[in-house]
Design a protein around this motif. Structure first.
Motif, PDB file in Angstrom:
ATOM      1  N   MET A   1       0.848  -1.174   0.000  1.00 45.59           N
ATOM      2  CA  MET A   1       0.000   0.000   0.000  1.00 45.59           C
ATOM      3  C   MET A   1       0.895   1.239   0.000  1.00 45.59           C
ATOM      4  O   MET A   1       1.879   1.308   0.726  1.00 45.59           O
ATOM      5  CB  MET A   1      -0.874   0.001   1.253  1.00 45.59           C
ATOM      6  CG  MET A   1      -1.767   1.195   1.383  1.00 45.59           C
ATOM      7  SD  MET A   1      -3.183   1.227   0.295  1.00 45.59           S
ATOM      8  CE  MET A   1      -4.140  -0.107   0.915  1.00 45.59           C
ATOM      9  N   ILE A   2       0.553   2.196  -0.825  1.00 49.18           N
ATOM     10  CA  ILE A   2       1.267   3.469  -0.883  1.00 49.18           C
ATOM     11  C   ILE A   2       0.392   4.500  -0.184  1.00 49.18           C
ATOM     12  O   ILE A   2      -0.750   4.719  -0.567  1.00 49.18           O
ATOM     13  CB  ILE A   2       1.540   3.896  -2.344  1.00 49.18           C
ATOM     14  CG1 ILE A   2       2.377   2.829  -3.063  1.00 49.18           C
ATOM     15  CG2 ILE A   2       2.220   5.260  -2.379  1.00 49.18           C
ATOM     16  CD1 ILE A   2       2.516   3.058  -4.558  1.00 49.18           C
ATOM     17  N   ASN A   3       0.912   5.104   0.872  1.00 51.51           N
ATOM     18  CA  ASN A   3       0.185   6.127   1.615  1.00 51.51           C
ATOM     19  C   ASN A   3       0.501   7.499   1.047  1.00 51.51           C
ATOM     20  O   ASN A   3       1.517   7.682   0.375  1.00 51.51           O
ATOM     21  CB  ASN A   3       0.542   6.058   3.102  1.00 51.51           C
ATOM     22  CG  ASN A   3       0.080   4.759   3.714  1.00 51.51           C
ATOM     23  OD1 ASN A   3      -1.083   4.407   3.632  1.00 51.51           O
ATOM     24  ND2 ASN A   3       1.001   4.021   4.302  1.00 51.51           N
ATOM     25  N   MET A   4      -0.357   8.474   1.349  1.00 59.08           N
ATOM     26  CA  MET A   4      -0.170   9.839   0.850  1.00 59.08           C
ATOM     27  C   MET A   4      -0.251  10.824   2.005  1.00 59.08           C
ATOM     28  O   MET A   4      -1.104  10.689   2.887  1.00 59.08           O
ATOM     29  CB  MET A   4      -1.260  10.193  -0.165  1.00 59.08           C
ATOM     30  CG  MET A   4      -1.258   9.339  -1.405  1.00 59.08           C
ATOM     31  SD  MET A   4      -2.607   9.779  -2.530  1.00 59.08           S
ATOM     32  CE  MET A   4      -4.042   9.178  -1.637  1.00 59.08           C
ATOM     33  N   ALA A   5       0.628  11.827   1.962  1.00 63.93           N
ATOM     34  CA  ALA A   5       0.624  12.872   2.983  1.00 63.93           C
ATOM     35  C   ALA A   5       1.243  14.142   2.412  1.00 63.93           C
ATOM     36  O   ALA A   5       2.048  14.088   1.481  1.00 63.93           O
ATOM     37  CB  ALA A   5       1.414  12.424   4.204  1.00 63.93           C
ATOM     38  N   VAL A   6       0.862  15.259   2.988  1.00 69.96           N
ATOM     39  CA  VAL A   6       1.503  16.537   2.687  1.00 69.96           C
ATOM     40  C   VAL A   6       2.448  16.821   3.845  1.00 69.96           C
ATOM     41  O   VAL A   6       2.047  16.773   5.011  1.00 69.96           O
ATOM     42  CB  VAL A   6       0.466  17.678   2.536  1.00 69.96           C
ATOM     43  CG1 VAL A   6       1.172  19.020   2.391  1.00 69.96           C
ATOM     44  CG2 VAL A   6      -0.446  17.414   1.346  1.00 69.96           C
ATOM     45  N   ARG A   7       3.693  17.112   3.498  1.00 71.57           N
ATOM     46  CA  ARG A   7       4.712  17.446   4.508  1.00 71.57           C
ATOM     47  C   ARG A   7       5.323  18.791   4.171  1.00 71.57           C
ATOM     48  O   ARG A   7       5.387  19.196   3.014  1.00 71.57           O
ATOM     49  CB  ARG A   7       5.820  16.391   4.531  1.00 71.57           C
ATOM     50  CG  ARG A   7       5.364  15.034   4.966  1.00 71.57           C
ATOM     51  CD  ARG A   7       6.517  14.060   4.977  1.00 71.57           C
ATOM     52  NE  ARG A   7       6.090  12.743   5.399  1.00 71.57           N
ATOM     53  CZ  ARG A   7       6.856  11.672   5.344  1.00 71.57           C
ATOM     54  NH1 ARG A   7       8.096  11.766   4.883  1.00 71.57           N
ATOM     55  NH2 ARG A   7       6.407  10.507   5.746  1.00 71.57           N
ATOM     56  N   ASP A   8       5.811  19.451   5.211  1.00 70.57           N
ATOM     57  CA  ASP A   8       6.521  20.709   5.005  1.00 70.57           C
ATOM     58  C   ASP A   8       8.016  20.430   4.882  1.00 70.57           C
ATOM     59  O   ASP A   8       8.451  19.272   4.894  1.00 70.57           O
ATOM     60  CB  ASP A   8       6.199  21.709   6.115  1.00 70.57           C
ATOM     61  CG  ASP A   8       6.701  21.288   7.493  1.00 70.57           C
ATOM     62  OD1 ASP A   8       7.482  20.309   7.609  1.00 70.57           O
ATOM     63  OD2 ASP A   8       6.308  21.941   8.477  1.00 70.57           O
ATOM     64  N   ASP A   9       8.791  21.511   4.768  1.00 72.20           N
ATOM     65  CA  ASP A   9      10.247  21.369   4.621  1.00 72.20           C
ATOM     66  C   ASP A   9      10.903  20.607   5.767  1.00 72.20           C
ATOM     67  O   ASP A   9      11.924  19.959   5.583  1.00 72.20           O
ATOM     68  CB  ASP A   9      10.917  22.751   4.529  1.00 72.20           C
ATOM     69  CG  ASP A   9      10.819  23.347   3.145  1.00 72.20           C
ATOM     70  OD1 ASP A   9      10.549  22.608   2.190  1.00 72.20           O
ATOM     71  OD2 ASP A   9      11.011  24.570   3.019  1.00 72.20           O
TER      72      ASP A   9
END
Length: 96
Positions: A1-9
């Motif tokens: 499974m490939i998960n998705m997230a938004v991350r900052d620097d």
């Protein structure tokens, strides 16, 4: 499974998808010329998209073959919009 997230620097998670991407061989069969962004996805590695790459990724999602569709597509679009509206944010696809 490939998960998705938004991350900052700094690597902090700013948003996360509930759905993940179920890897199938259909991803490997995508034409690299027509889907250069999605070609970056692998089942065991990470792929990171910056603010300038998000419009290209979203355009690819619009013409994704039905065999690859799923809840993940809408959630990827939502996360892409988070990246577009922010600064120093990145959309991560995180493999196993």
């Amino acid at each position: 499974m490939i998960n998705m997230a938004v991350r900052d620097d700094g690597g902090n998670v700013m948003a996360r998808a509930e759905a993940g991407v179920r890897w199938t061989d259909a991803f490997a069969d995508l034409d690299p010329a027509g889907f250069p962004m999605l070609q970056a996805l692998t089942p065991h590695g990470d792929a990171v998209f910056n603010q300038r790459q998000i419009p290209l990724l979203l355009a690819e999602l619009d013409r994704l073959p039905a065999v690859l569709a799923g809840d993940w597509v809408g959630q990827a679009r939502e996360l892409g919009r988070v990246v577009e509206r922010g600064t120093h944010l990145y959309l991560w696809f995180i493999g196993d």
